[in-house]
Design a protein around this motif. Structure first.
Motif, PDB file in Angstrom:
ATOM      1  N   ASP A  27     -42.238   4.281 -19.863  1.00 15.24           N
ATOM      2  CA  ASP A  27     -43.663   4.618 -19.904  1.00 15.24           C
ATOM      3  C   ASP A  27     -44.155   4.203 -21.289  1.00 15.24           C
ATOM      4  OD1 ASP A  27     -46.210   5.513 -19.693  1.00 15.24           O
ATOM      5  OD2 ASP A  27     -45.724   7.620 -19.376  1.00 15.24           O
ATOM      6  N   LEU A  29     -46.965   3.234 -22.495  1.00 15.21           N
ATOM      7  CA  LEU A  29     -48.175   3.943 -22.949  1.00 15.21           C
ATOM      8  C   LEU A  29     -48.209   5.311 -22.271  1.00 15.21           C
ATOM      9  CD1 LEU A  29     -50.723   0.970 -22.839  1.00 15.21           C
ATOM     10  CD2 LEU A  29     -49.598   1.920 -24.839  1.00 15.21           C
ATOM     11  N   ARG A  30     -47.684   6.387 -22.944  1.00 18.35           N
ATOM     12  CA  ARG A  30     -47.012   6.292 -24.211  1.00 18.35           C
ATOM     13  C   ARG A  30     -45.744   7.155 -24.246  1.00 18.35           C
ATOM     14  NH1 ARG A  30     -51.971   8.714 -27.407  1.00 18.35           N
ATOM     15  NH2 ARG A  30     -52.054   9.780 -25.402  1.00 18.35           N
ATOM     16  N   ALA A  31     -45.419   7.805 -23.116  1.00 25.26           N
ATOM     17  CA  ALA A  31     -44.412   8.871 -23.150  1.00 25.26           C
ATOM     18  C   ALA A  31     -43.031   8.414 -23.631  1.00 25.26           C
ATOM     19  CB  ALA A  31     -44.303   9.546 -21.787  1.00 25.26           C
ATOM     20  N   GLU A  68     -49.751  15.644 -23.130  1.00 23.03           N
ATOM     21  CA  GLU A  68     -51.158  15.317 -22.906  1.00 23.03           C
ATOM     22  C   GLU A  68     -51.583  15.537 -21.472  1.00 23.03           C
ATOM     23  OE1 GLU A  68     -51.984  12.632 -20.642  1.00 23.03           O
ATOM     24  OE2 GLU A  68     -49.833  12.484 -20.295  1.00 23.03           O
ATOM     25  N   ASN A  81     -49.638  13.231 -27.535  1.00 25.25           N
ATOM     26  CA  ASN A  81     -48.703  12.216 -27.037  1.00 25.25           C
ATOM     27  C   ASN A  81     -48.863  10.907 -27.814  1.00 25.25           C
ATOM     28  OD1 ASN A  81     -46.635  11.536 -25.212  1.00 25.25           O
ATOM     29  ND2 ASN A  81     -48.090  10.421 -23.912  1.00 25.25           N
ATOM     30  N   THR A 100     -46.142  15.275 -19.746  1.00 25.65           N
ATOM     31  CA  THR A 100     -47.183  14.234 -19.728  1.00 25.65           C
ATOM     32  C   THR A 100     -47.561  13.938 -18.279  1.00 25.65           C
ATOM     33  OG1 THR A 100     -45.737  12.292 -19.629  1.00 25.65           O
ATOM     34  CG2 THR A 100     -46.162  13.209 -21.825  1.00 25.65           C
ATOM     35  N   THR A 101     -48.600  13.162 -18.117  1.00 27.82           N
ATOM     36  CA  THR A 101     -49.132  12.934 -16.766  1.00 27.82           C
ATOM     37  C   THR A 101     -48.168  12.147 -15.885  1.00 27.82           C
ATOM     38  OG1 THR A 101     -51.283  12.812 -17.857  1.00 27.82           O
ATOM     39  CG2 THR A 101     -51.218  12.189 -15.538  1.00 27.82           C
ATOM     40  N   ASN A 102     -47.492  11.163 -16.472  1.00 28.24           N
ATOM     41  CA  ASN A 102     -46.622  10.301 -15.657  1.00 28.24           C
ATOM     42  C   ASN A 102     -45.179  10.228 -16.171  1.00 28.24           C
ATOM     43  OD1 ASN A 102     -48.854   8.921 -13.903  1.00 28.24           O
ATOM     44  ND2 ASN A 102     -49.583   8.764 -16.004  1.00 28.24           N
ATOM     45  N   GLY A 103     -45.038  10.042 -17.492  1.00 30.04           N
ATOM     46  CA  GLY A 103     -43.716   9.748 -18.052  1.00 30.04           C
ATOM     47  C   GLY A 103     -42.684  10.831 -17.804  1.00 30.04           C
ATOM     48  N   HIS A 199     -54.771   1.308 -18.364  1.00 29.42           N
ATOM     49  CA  HIS A 199     -54.463   2.418 -19.272  1.00 29.42           C
ATOM     50  C   HIS A 199     -54.574   1.976 -20.737  1.00 29.42           C
ATOM     51  CE1 HIS A 199     -53.280   6.421 -20.218  1.00 29.42           C
ATOM     52  NE2 HIS A 199     -52.181   6.051 -20.849  1.00 29.42           N
ATOM     53  N   LEU A 203     -56.934   3.922 -23.397  1.00 22.63           N
ATOM     54  CA  LEU A 203     -56.502   4.410 -24.714  1.00 22.63           C
ATOM     55  C   LEU A 203     -57.326   3.758 -25.826  1.00 22.63           C
ATOM     56  CD1 LEU A 203     -52.611   4.532 -24.214  1.00 22.63           C
ATOM     57  CD2 LEU A 203     -54.177   6.470 -24.266  1.00 22.63           C
TER      58      LEU A 203
END
Ligand code: MLT
Length: 238
Positions: A27, A29-31, A68, A81, A100-103, A199, A203
């Protein structure tokens, strides 16, 4: 022969069998860029969790809670994050609870694999070196953004695929070949290429230009962070 494939979102990772595989979670951006930065600056480990409530419950004196939603620091959390927040001064010796949302979801989706590693441009070389030595069946798990394919992760998957395919020790899937071509095409102007990434644009619109520069900078870490289960069956990245 060793195999190389790419999984394009964390949702897709739930649907495939990862048994026996080495999975690299990406991930950019940015995890995963944050995870590598934090461990490189002396964090004792990272505990990935799915939601804000679980993160708050795990907070104690030797732990920081970070993460985040919509790319913005969560209220009451120690850090957001941004990899640039995770300096030695702030985090050395601390465990970091991260949501985090995805990572962090991608890390959890990968946890059924034989081995789970964390990838970022900072540790691309050490990761590639490890995978070349290890071989086997490797999947590069791109976290994606809100369930959708994301070019930042695919670019990194391409950079890693390019090295592994170049070694002639791996049989790549068509997607791994495409990612490798994409990296070769984009590498001379990474930020130009990433201007097409939703994304990245988001950012940039929030003023995170320094994060964008950091996340696409090659080198700086020799670590190959991996996911383990600690004695309490808690997921830990070290
Ligand atoms: C995520 O896990 O979705 C991200 O790392 C989002 C971000 O903070 O850029």
């Amino acid at each position: 022969m060793n195999q190389l494939d790419i999984i394009t979102t964390h949702d897709q990772a739930q649907a495939v069998s990862l048994a026996g595989q080495t999975v690299v979670v990406i991930d950019i951006l940015r995890a995963t860029s944050v995870m590598v930065a934090a461990l490189n600056n002396g964090a004792a480990g990272i505990i990935p969790v799915a939601d804000i409530t679980s993160a708050r419950l795990l907070k104690n004196d030797s732990r920081l809670i970070c993460g985040e939603r919509n790319a913005t620091r969560i209220e009451g959390f120690d850090h957001g994050n941004s990899p640039l927040e995770f300096t030695r001064e702030h985090i050395a010796g601390k465990e970091i609870v991260m949501t985090t949302t995805n990572g962090t979801h991608a890390v959890m989706a990968a946890s059924k694999a034989h081995e789970v590693l964390i990838g970022a441009f900072a540790n691309l070389k050490s990761l590639a070196g490890y995978l070349l030595q290890k071989g086997g069946q490797i999947s590069l798990l791109c976290s994606g953004t809100q369930g959708a394919f994301s070019l930042d992760d695919f670019l990194f998957a391409g950079a890693l695929s390019h090295i592994l395919i170049g070694s002639r020790q791996f049989r790549p899937s068509d997607l791994a070949k495409l990612a490798s071509f994409y990296w070769d095409h984009a590498r001379s102007d990474i930020h130009g290429a990433m201007n097409a990434c939703k994304h990245y644009q988001y950012l940039a619109s929030l003023g995170y230009q320094h994060d964008l520069d950091y996340c696409f900078t090659l080198g700086g870490s020799d670590l190959v962070p991996r996911l383990i289960f600690d004695s309490g069956n808690q997921l830990f990245i070290k």
